[in-house]
Design a protein around this motif. Sequence first.
Motif, PDB file in Angstrom:
ATOM      1  N   ARG A 160       0.844  -1.200   0.000  1.00 34.75           N
ATOM      2  CA  ARG A 160       0.000   0.000   0.000  1.00 34.75           C
ATOM      3  C   ARG A 160       0.879   1.250   0.000  1.00 34.75           C
ATOM      4  NH1 ARG A 160      -4.790  -1.700   4.194  1.00 34.75           N
ATOM      5  NH2 ARG A 160      -6.177  -2.576   2.625  1.00 34.75           N
ATOM      6  N   MET A 161       1.905   1.234   0.849  1.00 37.42           N
ATOM      7  CA  MET A 161       2.825   2.367   0.925  1.00 37.42           C
ATOM      8  C   MET A 161       3.529   2.562  -0.414  1.00 37.42           C
ATOM      9  SD  MET A 161       6.428   2.707   1.047  1.00 37.42           S
ATOM     10  CE  MET A 161       6.749   0.998   1.395  1.00 37.42           C
ATOM     11  N   ALA A 162       3.974   1.475  -1.036  1.00 33.80           N
ATOM     12  CA  ALA A 162       4.688   1.564  -2.311  1.00 33.80           C
ATOM     13  C   ALA A 162       3.773   2.103  -3.407  1.00 33.80           C
ATOM     14  CB  ALA A 162       5.241   0.194  -2.698  1.00 33.80           C
ATOM     15  N   LEU A 163       2.552   1.610  -3.472  1.00 33.48           N
ATOM     16  CA  LEU A 163       1.612   2.097  -4.484  1.00 33.48           C
ATOM     17  C   LEU A 163       1.241   3.554  -4.250  1.00 33.48           C
ATOM     18  CD1 LEU A 163      -0.581  -1.093  -4.888  1.00 33.48           C
ATOM     19  CD2 LEU A 163       0.787   0.007  -6.669  1.00 33.48           C
ATOM     20  N   THR A 164       1.151   3.962  -3.004  1.00 36.57           N
ATOM     21  CA  THR A 164       0.889   5.370  -2.700  1.00 36.57           C
ATOM     22  C   THR A 164       2.049   6.232  -3.166  1.00 36.57           C
ATOM     23  OG1 THR A 164      -0.497   4.795  -0.818  1.00 36.57           O
ATOM     24  CG2 THR A 164       0.436   7.015  -0.836  1.00 36.57           C
ATOM     25  N   ALA A 165       3.274   5.776  -2.936  1.00 34.52           N
ATOM     26  CA  ALA A 165       4.448   6.526  -3.386  1.00 34.52           C
ATOM     27  C   ALA A 165       4.464   6.626  -4.912  1.00 34.52           C
ATOM     28  CB  ALA A 165       5.725   5.860  -2.882  1.00 34.52           C
ATOM     29  N   VAL A 166       4.072   5.558  -5.591  1.00 35.93           N
ATOM     30  CA  VAL A 166       4.017   5.573  -7.059  1.00 35.93           C
ATOM     31  C   VAL A 166       2.958   6.572  -7.529  1.00 35.93           C
ATOM     32  CG1 VAL A 166       3.403   4.207  -9.105  1.00 35.93           C
ATOM     33  CG2 VAL A 166       4.931   3.246  -7.376  1.00 35.93           C
ATOM     34  N   ARG A 167       1.790   6.535  -6.903  1.00 32.12           N
ATOM     35  CA  ARG A 167       0.725   7.466  -7.291  1.00 32.12           C
ATOM     36  C   ARG A 167       1.131   8.919  -7.026  1.00 32.12           C
ATOM     37  NH1 ARG A 167      -2.552   3.808  -4.363  1.00 32.12           N
ATOM     38  NH2 ARG A 167      -3.235   2.187  -5.771  1.00 32.12           N
ATOM     39  N   ASN A 168       1.795   9.148  -5.905  1.00 29.63           N
ATOM     40  CA  ASN A 168       2.265  10.509  -5.605  1.00 29.63           C
ATOM     41  C   ASN A 168       3.267  10.983  -6.645  1.00 29.63           C
ATOM     42  OD1 ASN A 168       0.677  10.726  -3.326  1.00 29.63           O
ATOM     43  ND2 ASN A 168       2.315  10.132  -1.922  1.00 29.63           N
ATOM     44  N   GLU A 169       4.115  10.095  -7.093  1.00 28.62           N
ATOM     45  CA  GLU A 169       5.090  10.451  -8.126  1.00 28.62           C
ATOM     46  C   GLU A 169       4.384  10.739  -9.452  1.00 28.62           C
ATOM     47  OE1 GLU A 169       8.966  11.225  -9.462  1.00 28.62           O
ATOM     48  OE2 GLU A 169       8.298  10.794  -7.424  1.00 28.62           O
ATOM     49  N   LEU A 185      10.494   1.476 -10.634  1.00 31.24           N
ATOM     50  CA  LEU A 185      11.660   0.901  -9.964  1.00 31.24           C
ATOM     51  C   LEU A 185      12.420   1.960  -9.169  1.00 31.24           C
ATOM     52  CD1 LEU A 185      13.110  -1.572 -12.621  1.00 31.24           C
ATOM     53  CD2 LEU A 185      12.112  -2.142 -10.408  1.00 31.24           C
ATOM     54  N   LYS A 186      12.531   3.156  -9.713  1.00 29.30           N
ATOM     55  CA  LYS A 186      13.212   4.239  -8.988  1.00 29.30           C
ATOM     56  C   LYS A 186      12.471   4.584  -7.704  1.00 29.30           C
ATOM     57  CE  LYS A 186      15.321   6.332 -13.056  1.00 29.30           C
ATOM     58  NZ  LYS A 186      15.283   7.458 -14.003  1.00 29.30           N
ATOM     59  N   VAL A 187      11.145   4.618  -7.773  1.00 33.19           N
ATOM     60  CA  VAL A 187      10.341   4.910  -6.590  1.00 33.19           C
ATOM     61  C   VAL A 187      10.532   3.804  -5.549  1.00 33.19           C
ATOM     62  CG1 VAL A 187       7.982   5.165  -5.708  1.00 33.19           C
ATOM     63  CG2 VAL A 187       8.647   6.289  -7.840  1.00 33.19           C
ATOM     64  N   LEU A 188      10.506   2.551  -5.992  1.00 29.09           N
ATOM     65  CA  LEU A 188      10.680   1.436  -5.065  1.00 29.09           C
ATOM     66  C   LEU A 188      12.076   1.445  -4.444  1.00 29.09           C
ATOM     67  CD1 LEU A 188       8.884  -1.487  -6.950  1.00 29.09           C
ATOM     68  CD2 LEU A 188       8.021  -0.104  -5.047  1.00 29.09           C
ATOM     69  N   VAL A 214      10.226  -7.054   1.590  1.00 26.62           N
ATOM     70  CA  VAL A 214       9.099  -7.085   0.648  1.00 26.62           C
ATOM     71  C   VAL A 214       9.443  -6.268  -0.595  1.00 26.62           C
ATOM     72  CG1 VAL A 214       6.697  -6.385   0.280  1.00 26.62           C
ATOM     73  CG2 VAL A 214       7.358  -7.505   2.415  1.00 26.62           C
ATOM     74  N   LEU A 215      10.002  -5.084  -0.398  1.00 30.07           N
ATOM     75  CA  LEU A 215      10.346  -4.220  -1.535  1.00 30.07           C
ATOM     76  C   LEU A 215      11.443  -4.837  -2.401  1.00 30.07           C
ATOM     77  CD1 LEU A 215      10.265  -0.739   0.213  1.00 30.07           C
ATOM     78  CD2 LEU A 215       8.598  -1.650  -1.414  1.00 30.07           C
ATOM     79  N   GLU A 216      12.382  -5.534  -1.786  1.00 28.60           N
ATOM     80  CA  GLU A 216      13.498  -6.135  -2.538  1.00 28.60           C
ATOM     81  C   GLU A 216      13.014  -7.155  -3.555  1.00 28.60           C
ATOM     82  OE1 GLU A 216      16.005  -7.557   0.607  1.00 28.60           O
ATOM     83  OE2 GLU A 216      17.133  -5.674   0.688  1.00 28.60           O
ATOM     84  N   ARG A 217      11.852  -7.757  -3.315  1.00 30.31           N
ATOM     85  CA  ARG A 217      11.306  -8.745  -4.261  1.00 30.31           C
ATOM     86  C   ARG A 217      11.048  -8.133  -5.637  1.00 30.31           C
ATOM     87  NH1 ARG A 217       6.142 -10.714  -1.022  1.00 30.31           N
ATOM     88  NH2 ARG A 217       7.071 -10.613   1.042  1.00 30.31           N
ATOM     89  N   TYR A 218      10.791  -6.836  -5.685  1.00 30.00           N
ATOM     90  CA  TYR A 218      10.402  -6.183  -6.930  1.00 30.00           C
ATOM     91  C   TYR A 218      11.557  -5.467  -7.621  1.00 30.00           C
ATOM     92  CZ  TYR A 218       5.915  -7.279  -4.986  1.00 30.00           C
ATOM     93  OH  TYR A 218       4.856  -7.959  -4.440  1.00 30.00           O
TER      94      TYR A 218
END
Length: 151
Positions: free
Chosen positions: A28-37, A53-56, A88-92
């Motif tokens: 959820r946090m990652a998708l929010t960061a992507v949407r904010n970007e 990938l840069k956001v992650l 979790v983030l490292e998986r992507y």
Amino acid sequence: MSALKDTLQADLKTAMKGRDTVTTATLRMALTAVRNEEVAGKSSRELADDDVLKVLARELKRRRESAEAYDDAHRPELADREREEAAVLERYLPAAMSDEDLTQVVARVIAEVGASGTADMGKVMKPAQAAVAGTADGKRLSTEVRRQLSA
């Protein structure tokens, strides 16, 4: 829509169904960061996989720094939570570049640029960052460039 963003959303649904709270909160946090970007700036845009990938990677760096800060503050439970989110983030993200490969890339870039000392570090860093393209973080890269230029 980028394939990576679709994957994040699908994995979020799976984590929610499986009641995996850490993965759910992290995605959820990652998708929010992507949407904010996507909405940052003067006009909204759809991010490509490279941008996602840069956001992650930026979020992963934040998790690692937070874990370190919590360790320094003697809060191991919070540091462990940050490390779980980082996992979790490292998986992507693409696999990290090995130290040997990083050494070879930096040596090649130094030779191409014709750098001779630490004063040329700026000339080396930009092409070196492009060469490693997200597979090595900036701190590791700058340390290796500095080491090779001072040798």
